[in-house]
Design a protein around this motif. Structure first.
Motif, PDB file in Angstrom:
ATOM      1  N   LYS A  27       0.828  -1.205   0.000  1.00 20.49           N
ATOM      2  CA  LYS A  27       0.000   0.000   0.000  1.00 20.49           C
ATOM      3  C   LYS A  27       0.868   1.263   0.000  1.00 20.49           C
ATOM      4  O   LYS A  27       2.022   1.249   0.458  1.00 20.49           O
ATOM      5  N   ASN A  28       0.292   2.326  -0.519  1.00 19.99           N
ATOM      6  CA  ASN A  28       0.911   3.649  -0.477  1.00 19.99           C
ATOM      7  C   ASN A  28       0.107   4.532   0.469  1.00 19.99           C
ATOM      8  O   ASN A  28      -1.064   4.818   0.206  1.00 19.99           O
ATOM      9  N   VAL A  29       0.732   4.939   1.571  1.00 19.13           N
ATOM     10  CA  VAL A  29       0.041   5.698   2.616  1.00 19.13           C
ATOM     11  C   VAL A  29       0.718   7.055   2.794  1.00 19.13           C
ATOM     12  O   VAL A  29       1.922   7.124   3.065  1.00 19.13           O
ATOM     13  N   LEU A  30      -0.053   8.122   2.623  1.00 15.40           N
ATOM     14  CA  LEU A  30       0.459   9.464   2.918  1.00 15.40           C
ATOM     15  C   LEU A  30       0.118   9.827   4.354  1.00 15.40           C
ATOM     16  O   LEU A  30      -1.019   9.620   4.790  1.00 15.40           O
ATOM     17  N   VAL A  31       1.094  10.351   5.072  1.00 13.34           N
ATOM     18  CA  VAL A  31       0.822  10.938   6.381  1.00 13.34           C
ATOM     19  C   VAL A  31       0.914  12.450   6.191  1.00 13.34           C
ATOM     20  O   VAL A  31       1.994  13.000   5.946  1.00 13.34           O
ATOM     21  N   ASP A  32      -0.244  13.103   6.240  1.00 13.43           N
ATOM     22  CA  ASP A  32      -0.429  14.525   5.952  1.00 13.43           C
ATOM     23  C   ASP A  32      -0.257  14.804   4.460  1.00 13.43           C
ATOM     24  O   ASP A  32       0.433  14.061   3.736  1.00 13.43           O
ATOM     25  N   CYS A  33      -0.911  15.860   4.026  1.00  9.87           N
ATOM     26  CA  CYS A  33      -0.833  16.280   2.624  1.00  9.87           C
ATOM     27  C   CYS A  33      -1.042  17.791   2.631  1.00  9.87           C
ATOM     28  O   CYS A  33      -2.104  18.291   2.280  1.00  9.87           O
ATOM     29  N   GLY A  34      -0.006  18.504   3.105  1.00 11.98           N
ATOM     30  CA  GLY A  34      -0.156  19.916   3.421  1.00 11.98           C
ATOM     31  C   GLY A  34       0.296  20.855   2.322  1.00 11.98           C
ATOM     32  O   GLY A  34       1.060  20.497   1.426  1.00 11.98           O
ATOM     33  N   MET A  35      -0.172  22.086   2.438  1.00 20.62           N
ATOM     34  CA  MET A  35       0.157  23.138   1.476  1.00 20.62           C
ATOM     35  C   MET A  35       1.367  23.922   1.972  1.00 20.62           C
ATOM     36  O   MET A  35       1.451  24.264   3.152  1.00 20.62           O
ATOM     37  N   GLU A  53      -2.548   6.333  -7.220  1.00 17.04           N
ATOM     38  CA  GLU A  53      -1.864   5.183  -6.621  1.00 17.04           C
ATOM     39  C   GLU A  53      -1.825   5.273  -5.097  1.00 17.04           C
ATOM     40  O   GLU A  53      -1.422   4.319  -4.427  1.00 17.04           O
ATOM     41  N   VAL A  54      -2.220   6.420  -4.547  1.00 18.17           N
ATOM     42  CA  VAL A  54      -2.258   6.587  -3.090  1.00 18.17           C
ATOM     43  C   VAL A  54      -3.502   5.875  -2.551  1.00 18.17           C
ATOM     44  O   VAL A  54      -4.613   6.089  -3.040  1.00 18.17           O
ATOM     45  N   ASP A  55      -3.314   5.027  -1.552  1.00 17.84           N
ATOM     46  CA  ASP A  55      -4.434   4.263  -0.991  1.00 17.84           C
ATOM     47  C   ASP A  55      -5.089   4.961   0.190  1.00 17.84           C
ATOM     48  O   ASP A  55      -6.310   4.920   0.342  1.00 17.84           O
ATOM     49  N   TYR A  56      -4.275   5.601   1.042  1.00 23.11           N
ATOM     50  CA  TYR A  56      -4.805   6.245   2.252  1.00 23.11           C
ATOM     51  C   TYR A  56      -4.045   7.540   2.517  1.00 23.11           C
ATOM     52  O   TYR A  56      -2.869   7.667   2.184  1.00 23.11           O
ATOM     53  N   VAL A  57      -4.748   8.470   3.152  1.00 24.69           N
ATOM     54  CA  VAL A  57      -4.105   9.644   3.755  1.00 24.69           C
ATOM     55  C   VAL A  57      -4.425   9.609   5.243  1.00 24.69           C
ATOM     56  O   VAL A  57      -5.598   9.538   5.630  1.00 24.69           O
ATOM     57  N   LEU A  58      -3.397   9.621   6.079  1.00 27.55           N
ATOM     58  CA  LEU A  58      -3.571   9.727   7.529  1.00 27.55           C
ATOM     59  C   LEU A  58      -3.255  11.170   7.902  1.00 27.55           C
ATOM     60  O   LEU A  58      -2.164  11.672   7.608  1.00 27.55           O
ATOM     61  N   LEU A  59      -4.200  11.835   8.550  1.00 27.36           N
ATOM     62  CA  LEU A  59      -4.080  13.277   8.780  1.00 27.36           C
ATOM     63  C   LEU A  59      -3.888  13.568  10.268  1.00 27.36           C
ATOM     64  O   LEU A  59      -4.734  13.222  11.088  1.00 27.36           O
ATOM     65  N   LYS A  75      -8.305  16.023  -6.936  1.00 25.61           N
ATOM     66  CA  LYS A  75      -8.398  16.554  -8.303  1.00 25.61           C
ATOM     67  C   LYS A  75      -7.542  15.727  -9.263  1.00 25.61           C
ATOM     68  O   LYS A  75      -7.923  15.495 -10.420  1.00 25.61           O
ATOM     69  N   ASP A  76      -6.389  15.256  -8.767  1.00 26.77           N
ATOM     70  CA  ASP A  76      -5.455  14.503  -9.609  1.00 26.77           C
ATOM     71  C   ASP A  76      -5.758  13.008  -9.670  1.00 26.77           C
ATOM     72  O   ASP A  76      -5.013  12.260 -10.324  1.00 26.77           O
ATOM     73  N   GLY A  77      -6.811  12.559  -8.942  1.00 25.45           N
ATOM     74  CA  GLY A  77      -7.212  11.164  -9.094  1.00 25.45           C
ATOM     75  C   GLY A  77      -7.310  10.321  -7.842  1.00 25.45           C
ATOM     76  O   GLY A  77      -7.718   9.154  -7.903  1.00 25.45           O
ATOM     77  N   PHE A  78      -6.943  10.870  -6.680  1.00 27.49           N
ATOM     78  CA  PHE A  78      -7.031  10.091  -5.436  1.00 27.49           C
ATOM     79  C   PHE A  78      -8.485   9.755  -5.104  1.00 27.49           C
ATOM     80  O   PHE A  78      -9.348  10.621  -5.130  1.00 27.49           O
TER      81      PHE A  78
END
Length: 538
Positions: A27-35, A53-59, A75-78
């Motif tokens: 799996k591909n897991v993002l932790v935070d996705c900040g500006m 391709e990202v499966d989860y975002v943990l915030l 917007k890009d497909g998640f």
């Protein structure tokens, strides 16, 4: 051979734009996705995989520098899940919509200017539809629940007392019989903050990813009498017949102010002005305060909960006036009685606060009270540092009001607070990764961690990678400085002179309106402000 890999996408040798990619258990897991906010120091290679391709975002929490690019990811497909606490989900519901509105407004403004110059259309980072689609993907949970995210990955959120709903995140990963535990600190909160609970420590981790915002600084040990100082400033200003204008951050700091003002009124600390009015003039702050109220029992500290359990809302008091529409906002400054005005943005760069500054900065009897950090170059910082004149809506305003700064209580742990949080681990981690700090601070804090705990500490640059099975640094990342653009010199011309002449004529017309009814003055003012706002060059 499969690898359990961690890639540092954002907030690497920088304070904003937190984003870390964990690749494990297929799996591909993002932790935070900040500006990213403010000036970028280093070129950022960006996310090394496609958004779909990202499966989860943990915030970890709702602040835009941790959550603000989730709509762009969508917007890009998640299409995966965004997992957070309930309070973080509620705050993101309003903050991401507000961020989308800002993106759309900026695009509209740029394109209005750009079309006349023949520039190509500027596309916003994302629009409201993207934000709404992102909000639909949130899957909130409570503190302390150990949740199986998927086969091979379990997670748990722990309160770190930085913001309503803020968390550190524990991640257990199992792959090919190998298990590793990674703990992401999020932003660690300061001790003794009002409303929120103290940061909770975590006891075990193989790897720790920790922020370093104040990684080389200590907060003052001097006990700040926040309520006493605030009360004195209000009294002295009201005695002169002036207003106290507070540029405040909509989420967090505004709620602290409401909490303290309620206490001032309850204890009758201003008996001469016991019924003074407080105008909360920020749509985002109003919505955020509702979220705080909704999440009282899940997030408030013991003192605030005691009030709640006795039937008292600690963020509400007699004399609190909520301003919703723009017309309500404009009328505030025509109320002659001394008052407190709380408005956003906190650094005076946009929003309704600029209108209130226009009406109050030039008045010697008024006070502009700053209650949060003012970044370099912002209007708030310039006023705080003693600038004598500022420009608002195309008009030069003389700064004659009293300027004060109430230090209050920082929402971030300082150096000792971060080290104390690390001391909570009973066994020394294999390695500590230092992120979310200024360029040299990350390196300095990493050295401090190594000296104090005797474990390796690594401050990655953007795109840095680590293998969590072999405990190997695969890449330190990219340390290419961002090139700065030189400002373009502008030449004065005849058209500019004609424009200034027309503006002077408008000033003469306005000066003749002294005997006009307040309602008509407000209408004329609104027309001028709308015109100035439309043409203002930012």
């Amino acid at each position: 051979m499969k690898r359990m890999k961690l890639t540092f996408v954002g907030a690497a040798h920088e304070v904003t734009g937190s984003c870390h990619l964990l690749q494990a258990a297929g799996k591909n897991v993002l932790v935070d996705c900040g500006m990213e906010q403010g000036i970028d120091l280093y070129e950022n290679p960006g996310l090394p995989i496609a958004a779909d391709e990202v499966d989860y975002v943990l915030l970890t929490h709702a602040h835009i520098d941790h959550s603000g690019m989730i709509p762009k990811l969508v917007k890009d497909g998640f299409k995966g899940e965004v997992v957070s606490t309930f309070a973080t989900s509620d705050l993101c519901n309003i903050m991401l919509r507000d961020s989308a509105h800002i993106q759309e407004f900026e695009a509209e403004w740029r394109n209005r200017k750009g079309r006349r110059a023949g520039y190509p259309e500027y596309e916003p980072v994302y629009v409201m539809e993207d934000a709404l689609n992102a909000i639909e993907l949130f899957s909130p949970c409570g503190y302390g629940q150990r949740i199986q995210l998927c086969e091979g990955i379990e997670i748990r959120f722990t309160d770190v007392g930085h913001l309503l709903g803020s968390s550190s995140i524990e991640v257990w990963v199992t792959e090919d019989g190998e298990q590793r535990k990674i703990v992401f600190s999020g932003d660690v909160g300061n001790h003794n903050q009002p409303i929120l609970r103290e940061p909770t420590y975590t006891e075990e981790a193989d790897y720790v990813v920790i922020e370093s915002t104040y990684g080389n600084r200590l907060h003052s040990t001097e006990k700040v009498d926040y309520i006493g100082t605030f009360t004195q400033i209000v009294k002295e200003t009201f005695d002169k017949g002036g207003n106290v204008v507070i540029p405040s951050f909509a989420v967090g700091r505004t709620q602290e102010l409401l909490y303290f003002i309620r206490e001032i009124k309850e204890q009758n600390l201003l008996p001469e002005y016991s019924d003074f009015e407080v105008y909360l003039d920020s749509p985002l702050a109003i919505e955020a305060t509702k979220v705080f109220t909704k999440n009282m029992k899940g997030c408030f500290d013991e003192a605030a909960l005691k009030l709640v359990n006795s039937g008292i809302n600690p963020l509400v008091f007699p004399g609190l006036k909520i301003s919703t529409g723009s017309e309500d906002s404009k009328q505030i400054n025509f109320i002659e009685r001394p008052k407190v005005i709380i408005s956003a943005s906190g650094m005076c760069e946009a929003g309704r606060i600029r209108h209130h500054l226009k009406h109050n900065l030039w008045r010697e009897e008024c006070t502009i009270l700053f209650v949060g950090y003012q970044a370099g170059g912002t209007l708030g910082r310039r006023i705080l540092e003693g600038e004598k004149e500022v420009k608002l809506f195309g008009e030069t305003i003389e700064v004659r009001a009293r300027i004060e700064s109430l230090k209050g209580i920082s929402g971030h742990a300082d150096l000792d607070g971060l080290l104390n949080w690390l001391e909570g681990f009973k066994k020394t981690p294999k390695r500590v990764f230092v992120v979310h700090g200024e360029d040299t601070v990350t390196e300095e804090f990493a050295r401090t961690v190594e000296e104090k705990f005797g474990c390796p500490a690594f401050a990655p640059f953007p795109g840095g990678e680590a293998d969590l099975i072999t405990d190997e640094i695969l890449s330190e990342g990219v340390r290419i400085p961002v090139k700065t653009k030189k400002p373009v010199q502008k030449k004065a011309d005849a058209a500019t002179e004609r424009l200034l002449s027309a503006a002077r004529w408008l000033m003469e017309v306005a000066a003749k309106c002294e005997g006009m009814a307040n309602k008509d003055k407000a209408k004329f003012e609104s027309q001028i402000l709308n015109l100035a706002d439309k043409w203002e060059i930012r």
